[in-house]
Design a protein around this motif. Structure first.
Motif, PDB file in Angstrom:
ATOM      1  N   LEU A 209       0.805  -1.226   0.000  1.00 51.71           N
ATOM      2  CA  LEU A 209       0.000   0.000   0.000  1.00 51.71           C
ATOM      3  C   LEU A 209       0.837   1.274   0.000  1.00 51.71           C
ATOM      4  O   LEU A 209       0.287   2.371  -0.024  1.00 51.71           O
ATOM      5  N   LYS A 210       2.151   1.141   0.089  1.00 45.90           N
ATOM      6  CA  LYS A 210       2.992   2.337   0.064  1.00 45.90           C
ATOM      7  C   LYS A 210       2.961   2.944  -1.334  1.00 45.90           C
ATOM      8  O   LYS A 210       2.927   2.210  -2.320  1.00 45.90           O
ATOM      9  N   PRO A 211       2.933   4.287  -1.458  1.00 46.96           N
ATOM     10  CA  PRO A 211       3.076   5.324  -0.430  1.00 46.96           C
ATOM     11  C   PRO A 211       1.750   5.839   0.126  1.00 46.96           C
ATOM     12  O   PRO A 211       1.705   6.933   0.681  1.00 46.96           O
ATOM     13  N   TYR A 212       0.672   5.075  -0.028  1.00 48.57           N
ATOM     14  CA  TYR A 212      -0.650   5.562   0.365  1.00 48.57           C
ATOM     15  C   TYR A 212      -1.015   5.244   1.809  1.00 48.57           C
ATOM     16  O   TYR A 212      -1.962   5.803   2.353  1.00 48.57           O
ATOM     17  N   LEU A 213      -0.255   4.335   2.430  1.00 49.58           N
ATOM     18  CA  LEU A 213      -0.667   3.828   3.737  1.00 49.58           C
ATOM     19  C   LEU A 213      -0.714   4.903   4.806  1.00 49.58           C
ATOM     20  O   LEU A 213      -1.739   5.072   5.486  1.00 49.58           O
ATOM     21  N   LEU A 214       0.354   5.642   4.989  1.00 44.32           N
ATOM     22  CA  LEU A 214       0.400   6.640   6.059  1.00 44.32           C
ATOM     23  C   LEU A 214      -0.595   7.786   5.839  1.00 44.32           C
ATOM     24  O   LEU A 214      -1.276   8.202   6.791  1.00 44.32           O
ATOM     25  N   PRO A 215      -0.732   8.332   4.610  1.00 43.27           N
ATOM     26  CA  PRO A 215      -1.780   9.340   4.406  1.00 43.27           C
ATOM     27  C   PRO A 215      -3.183   8.803   4.706  1.00 43.27           C
ATOM     28  O   PRO A 215      -4.009   9.513   5.298  1.00 43.27           O
ATOM     29  N   ALA A 216      -3.441   7.563   4.311  1.00 45.13           N
ATOM     30  CA  ALA A 216      -4.757   6.968   4.575  1.00 45.13           C
ATOM     31  C   ALA A 216      -4.981   6.786   6.068  1.00 45.13           C
ATOM     32  O   ALA A 216      -6.082   7.037   6.580  1.00 45.13           O
ATOM     33  N   LEU A 217      -3.951   6.358   6.778  1.00 45.62           N
ATOM     34  CA  LEU A 217      -4.059   6.187   8.226  1.00 45.62           C
ATOM     35  C   LEU A 217      -4.281   7.528   8.916  1.00 45.62           C
ATOM     36  O   LEU A 217      -5.118   7.642   9.813  1.00 45.62           O
ATOM     37  N   GLY A 218      -3.540   8.538   8.512  1.00 45.74           N
ATOM     38  CA  GLY A 218      -3.724   9.863   9.093  1.00 45.74           C
ATOM     39  C   GLY A 218      -5.126  10.390   8.856  1.00 45.74           C
ATOM     40  O   GLY A 218      -5.749  10.977   9.759  1.00 45.74           O
ATOM     41  N   LEU A 219      -5.656  10.185   7.647  1.00 41.45           N
ATOM     42  CA  LEU A 219      -7.015  10.620   7.326  1.00 41.45           C
ATOM     43  C   LEU A 219      -8.037   9.880   8.186  1.00 41.45           C
ATOM     44  O   LEU A 219      -8.998  10.477   8.684  1.00 41.45           O
ATOM     45  N   LYS A 220      -7.810   8.599   8.392  1.00 44.94           N
ATOM     46  CA  LYS A 220      -8.731   7.783   9.188  1.00 44.94           C
ATOM     47  C   LYS A 220      -8.789   8.275  10.629  1.00 44.94           C
ATOM     48  O   LYS A 220      -9.875   8.441  11.204  1.00 44.94           O
TER      49      LYS A 220
END
Length: 426
Positions: A28-39
């Motif tokens: 899922l990188k590089p989308y994982l951390l932005p998605a987690l932060g949004l969640k």
């Protein structure tokens, strides 16, 4: 209290880092951390919305009611654990002070109160910290399913990421201190497990140990939808396993015929059962829920049926309207309230994606061949949309309840080359 916040934020950071380092998370990188932060942000925003805009709502009721259980834990730990594990109330007087206890053994709301009370003990009864834990749990399951779909069906990786991790209402309503966060986390985790099992991916010992817990949470939170989806997942798993030895089952047409046979057998079985899975009980529950919510929805935009009865013919006749409304309503202009305008914009996007998908089919721009998994998702979407559309006349509530099928609808709608070209530009 500052120390409690610091320690819990430290624990949340550690759990987030653990998720980030999982093997499946690398897909899922590089989308994982932005998605987690949004969640996590949405988990906080949901609390602000209910506390400072609505002033009331399910999340507030759950949290404030859970305090009674937490207080019991502080006063009498033994009584608290007997209540938690066996639903043994210390007294009828105490039971009368706690909502959702009339049918404590079956109430998913009372089950949620018990979960929240445990997190109250961990967080010092901080609403927002509990909401962050719920958001992280939801993200765990949804991200795991996204990563699994990206591995099993790599052509649909971007579609899965958008649908499960970034689609607005899906992210928002599956965050924070609500049943929906527990539902989506456990349901998506179970779906990922079945996909991994069906496609012979490596499963760790920890994964096998977590299966009973995730299944238990899914069934306790939404027993009817769990029965529907688990039945379909079982059919998928059986067909995939049989296709390894029966060559004819590798053909999609034969797979669909086999699935149809399973569905017919299931319908016949349900027709003859009694209890909460009987046809009569399900129909009665749908109409009763609709009538109850309709009485509370007359002050705003809502869905209404001219005639809705507890008969199969009535449900079938109203199904097309229920299906359309569950997906595309409220439309732009049905209400000028800010939240309904936002919902209308999202539904306009869904209409656009639907139109693009239809055009793609006629232009033969579909991304890949139809797989049995896509048919399973489609059947779940149709059944869920009809049930939710029939039973939920309030558009605000409808927008929350539909997240059980909405990410899978978006996932399917994005599986065409036209949509993929759009995604490539983002």
């Amino acid at each position: 209290m500052l120390l409690v916040y610091f320690l819990n934020l430290l624990l949340l950071t550690g759990l987030s880092w653990w998720l980030y380092k999982q093997d499946w998370a690398q897909n899922l990188k590089p989308y994982l951390l932005p998605a987690l932060g949004l969640k996590l942000l949405c988990g906080v925003l949901l609390g602000l919305l209910y506390y400072h805009y609505y002033g009331a709502g399910d999340t507030i009721t759950y949290f404030e009611s859970s305090q009674k259980l937490t207080q019991l834990a502080n006063n009498d730990a033994g009584a608290y654990w007997r209540l938690l594990l066996f639903n043994e109330f210390p007294s009828e007087a105490f039971r009368a002070t706690v909502p959702f206890t009339a049918f404590a053994d079956f109430s998913n709301s009372f089950f949620l109160l018990k979960i929240i009370s445990l997190f109250n003990l961990l967080t010092g009864s901080s609403y927002y910290l509990v909401g962050l834990y719920f958001s992280l749990f939801s993200f765990w399951g949804m991200a795991k399913l996204t990563a699994t779909l990206s591995t099993v069906f790599p052509e649909t990786r971007k579609a899965a990421i958008v649908a499960l991790l970034f689609f607005p209402s899906v992210v928002f309503w599956s965050s924070g201190l609500l049943k929906d966060a527990v539902l989506m986390g456990s349901m998506c985790w179970v779906m990922a497990f079945v996909l991994q099992l069906a496609h012979r991916q490596k499963l760790t010992i920890v994964t096998w140990l977590l299966v009973p817990l995730q299944l238990y949470l899914f069934v306790k939170i939404k027993v009817f939808f769990a029965a529907l989806l688990l039945g379909m997942l079982t059919c998928y798993l059986m067909i995939q396993y049989l296709s390894r030895t029966i060559k004819s089952l590798q053909n999609i047409k034969i797979q669909l015929l086999t699935l149809a046979g399973f569905i017919v057998a299931a319908i016949v079985a349900v027709w003859h059962v009694s209890g909460i899975f009987s046809v009569e009980f399900i129909l009665h529950h749908l109409v009763k829920t609709y009538d109850g919510l309709l009485a509370l929805s007359l002050h705003g935009p809502h869905l209404s049926y001219s005639s809705l009865e507890t008969t199969i013919s009535s449900i079938v006749a109203n199904s097309p309207k229920a299906f359309f409304s569950a997906i595309y309503q409220p439309l732009i202009g049905e209400s000028l309230e800010p939240l309904y305008l936002l919902l209308g914009l999202e539904n306009l996007l869904l209409l656009l994606l639907t139109a693009v998908a239809i055009v793609a089919v006629f232009k033969k721009e579909w991304l890949q061949k139809i797989e049995l998994w896509h048919v399973i998702l489609l059947l779940f979407i149709v059944a869920s949309a009809i049930v939710i559309g029939i039973s939920t006349p309030n558009f605000g509530t409808l927008s929350r309840y539909r997240i059980i099928f909405l990410p899978f609808l978006v996932y399917l709608l994005l599986q065409n080359r036209i949509a993929q070209r759009w995604l490539a530009r983002l």
